[in-house]
Write an enzyme that holds these catalytic residues in place. Structure first.
Site, PDB file in Angstrom:
ATOM      1  N   GLY A  69       0.697  -1.040   0.207  1.00  0.00           N
ATOM      2  CA  GLY A  69       0.353  -0.092   0.321  1.00  0.00           C
ATOM      3  C   GLY A  69       0.705   0.753   0.078  1.00  0.00           C
ATOM      4  O   GLY A  69       0.155   2.401   0.667  1.00  0.00           O
ATOM      5  N   ASP A 128       4.350  -3.166   2.372  1.00  0.00           N
ATOM      6  CA  ASP A 128       5.232  -2.588   1.886  1.00  0.00           C
ATOM      7  C   ASP A 128       6.539  -2.749   2.268  1.00  0.00           C
ATOM      8  O   ASP A 128       6.578  -3.420   3.525  1.00  0.00           O
ATOM      9  CB  ASP A 128       4.942  -1.340   1.248  1.00  0.00           C
ATOM     10  CG  ASP A 128       5.224  -0.411   0.288  1.00  0.00           C
ATOM     11  OD1 ASP A 128       6.345  -1.284  -0.975  1.00  0.00           O
ATOM     12  OD2 ASP A 128       4.304  -1.336  -0.824  1.00  0.00           O
ATOM     13  N   ARG A 147      -3.988  -2.489  -4.055  1.00  0.00           N
ATOM     14  CA  ARG A 147      -4.442  -1.868  -5.111  1.00  0.00           C
ATOM     15  C   ARG A 147      -3.699  -1.383  -6.348  1.00  0.00           C
ATOM     16  O   ARG A 147      -2.494  -1.160  -5.224  1.00  0.00           O
ATOM     17  CB  ARG A 147      -5.062   0.026  -4.366  1.00  0.00           C
ATOM     18  CG  ARG A 147      -5.368   0.742  -5.419  1.00  0.00           C
ATOM     19  CD  ARG A 147      -6.242   2.092  -4.764  1.00  0.00           C
ATOM     20  NE  ARG A 147      -7.213   3.085  -6.012  1.00  0.00           N
ATOM     21  CZ  ARG A 147      -6.544   3.877  -6.286  1.00  0.00           C
ATOM     22  NH1 ARG A 147      -5.251   4.914  -5.212  1.00  0.00           N
ATOM     23  NH2 ARG A 147      -7.604   4.831  -7.454  1.00  0.00           N
ATOM     24  N   HIS A 163      -1.910  -5.515 -11.462  1.00  0.00           N
ATOM     25  CA  HIS A 163      -1.358  -4.686 -12.741  1.00  0.00           C
ATOM     26  C   HIS A 163      -0.708  -5.266 -13.161  1.00  0.00           C
ATOM     27  O   HIS A 163       0.327  -5.110 -14.147  1.00  0.00           O
ATOM     28  CB  HIS A 163      -2.503  -3.867 -13.177  1.00  0.00           C
ATOM     29  CG  HIS A 163      -1.837  -2.160 -12.890  1.00  0.00           C
ATOM     30  ND1 HIS A 163      -2.001  -1.101 -13.309  1.00  0.00           N
ATOM     31  CD2 HIS A 163      -0.687  -2.369 -11.343  1.00  0.00           C
ATOM     32  CE1 HIS A 163      -1.606  -0.260 -12.165  1.00  0.00           C
ATOM     33  NE2 HIS A 163      -0.847  -0.926 -11.838  1.00  0.00           N
TER      34      HIS A 163
END
Length: 396
Positions: free
Chosen positions: A240, A264, A301, A305
């Site tokens: 995050g 993180d 989030r 990807h």
């Protein structure tokens, strides 16, 4: 800093200008036809620009190389802040401040006037436009710098690199196109170059601006249903960053109890003095077993990807065993869910921008396939006004 859409009155005026130019074009003949056509094209382009959402346009503009280069030059010169509050920046003052040659300033700024990021004013000088206003936000400028420095060179090398690899998709064994171009993976490189990693960290905040805000998932309503108590973990935001998303959720949902944990790499947290209020930091590598058990929500989030299906499966498997033991826990994946056809230019740009680091944007079928490989399924796809969706998952 959200830049506004053009007003209805401004759009009406632009439509009127298009109509005037269209009538002039129809009435023209001979040598004047091309001039009239060009005038109509200019007025129609202005109308198109007025209908665009300024923050959203930052993304595709990054990948128009001349504009991206011009934006990077202005960022390096530290000139964006000088346009604050509608100030006009005179050409002579730019030259005096930067020591640049006049011809270079004119050529660089001409690119951005043509892109409607800046406008010419008498003086001569320049003024920022609504489409340029997002660059007054340092996070947008940082993201542009990150993409220009780290991503675009890999994209420009794609034709050569793909041809030497028989146009095969990158894999864990071959490494990403970024590694092909730079000799090591992006995340490894940024870990040893924190000054360049800062552009990425700050730039991630630019995805939380204006119409890009994360409103697909109704946190307040859904978390309220979970009866979260003090001392329990409400949300774990995996990878995050420095917690800007969770800070916003905490701010807008003050009634939600429990801990908000942002995970993180330790190097991400070293760049700031302390976490946002109400947020706890935890150093964590998402390819290792998830240490937080019993959380009500696990949230990713703009993470999936960045990675191939194989890599996504690797870190999903760190979490699936916990989800099986904790049937009340939610898994939320926030990223694009592409349509199967009629994909927009912005969505295409965002997909190809993931390719250099080995990632991709997925359509619903690709999401289902990835999740099913990991004994998960889509429970619901939440959508808001931002380009991203929130894929809520559950164990098969």
């Amino acid at each position: 800093m959200a830049a506004p859409y053009a007003s209805a009155e401004e759009i009406d005026k632009l439509v009127e200008n298009v109509n005037v130019a269209s009538k002039a074009f129809k009435a023209e003949s001979g040598r004047g036809t091309e001039d009239a056509r060009r005038k109509l094209q200019v007025e129609a382009t202005k109308l198109l620009y007025s209908l665009q959402e300024p923050n959203t346009e930052v993304w595709p503009r990054i990948f128009q190389v001349n504009q991206s280069a011009a934006i990077e030059v202005i960022t390096q010169m530290g000139l964006w802040s000088k346009f604050e509050d509608g100030k006009i920046l005179l050409l002579k003052d730019i030259i005096s401040t930067t020591g640049a040659d006049e011809v270079m300033i004119i050529r660089i700024f001409r690119q951005l006037v043509a892109a409607n990021v800046l406008s010419d004013v008498p003086g001569p000088g320049y003024k920022i436009t609504p489409l340029g206003a997002p660059y007054l936000n340092p996070d947008h400028a940082a993201f542009s710098s990150f993409v220009f420095t780290e991503i675009l060179p890999s994209i420009l090398s794609l034709p050569r690199n793909l041809s030497t690899r028989n146009y095969k998709a990158p894999s864990k064994d071959s490494g990403s196109p970024y590694k092909w171009a730079n000799g090591e993976e992006l995340w490894t490189y940024l870990g040893s170059h924190p000054e360049r990693a800062l552009n990425m960290v700050n730039g991630m905040r630019s995805l939380h601006t204006g119409s890009l805000e994360t409103n697909a998932y109704p946190f307040a309503e859904e978390l309220a249903k979970m009866d979260i108590k003090d001392g329990e973990v409400a949300i774990v935001d995996v990878a995050g960053g420095q917690g800007h998303i969770m800070a916003e959720v905490r701010r807008t949902c003050p009634e939600i109890k429990g801990k908000f944990i942002v995970q993180d790499l330790a190097s991400t947290f070293e760049a700031v003095a302390a976490p946002p209020e109400g947020i706890e930091y935890m150093a964590y590598d998402m390819f290792t077993p998830q240490p937080v058990k019993g959380a009500h929500v696990y949230h990713y989030r703009h993470i999936f990807h960045d990675w191939s299906d194989g890599d996504c499966s690797s870190f999903l498997q760190q979490l699936v065993p916990l989800l099986k033991e904790q049937p009340g826990s939610k898994l939320l994946l926030v990223d694009l869910v592409l349509p199967n056809t009629d994909v927009s230019m912005q969505e295409c740009v965002r997909d190809l921008s993931m390719f250099p680091i080995g990632g991709l944007e997925r359509n619903e079928g690709q999401w289902r396939e990835l999740l099913e490989k990991n004994r998960l399924k889509i429970k619901k796809i939440w959508r808001g006004t931002e380009p991203e969706a929130c894929v809520e998952c559950e164990v098969l």
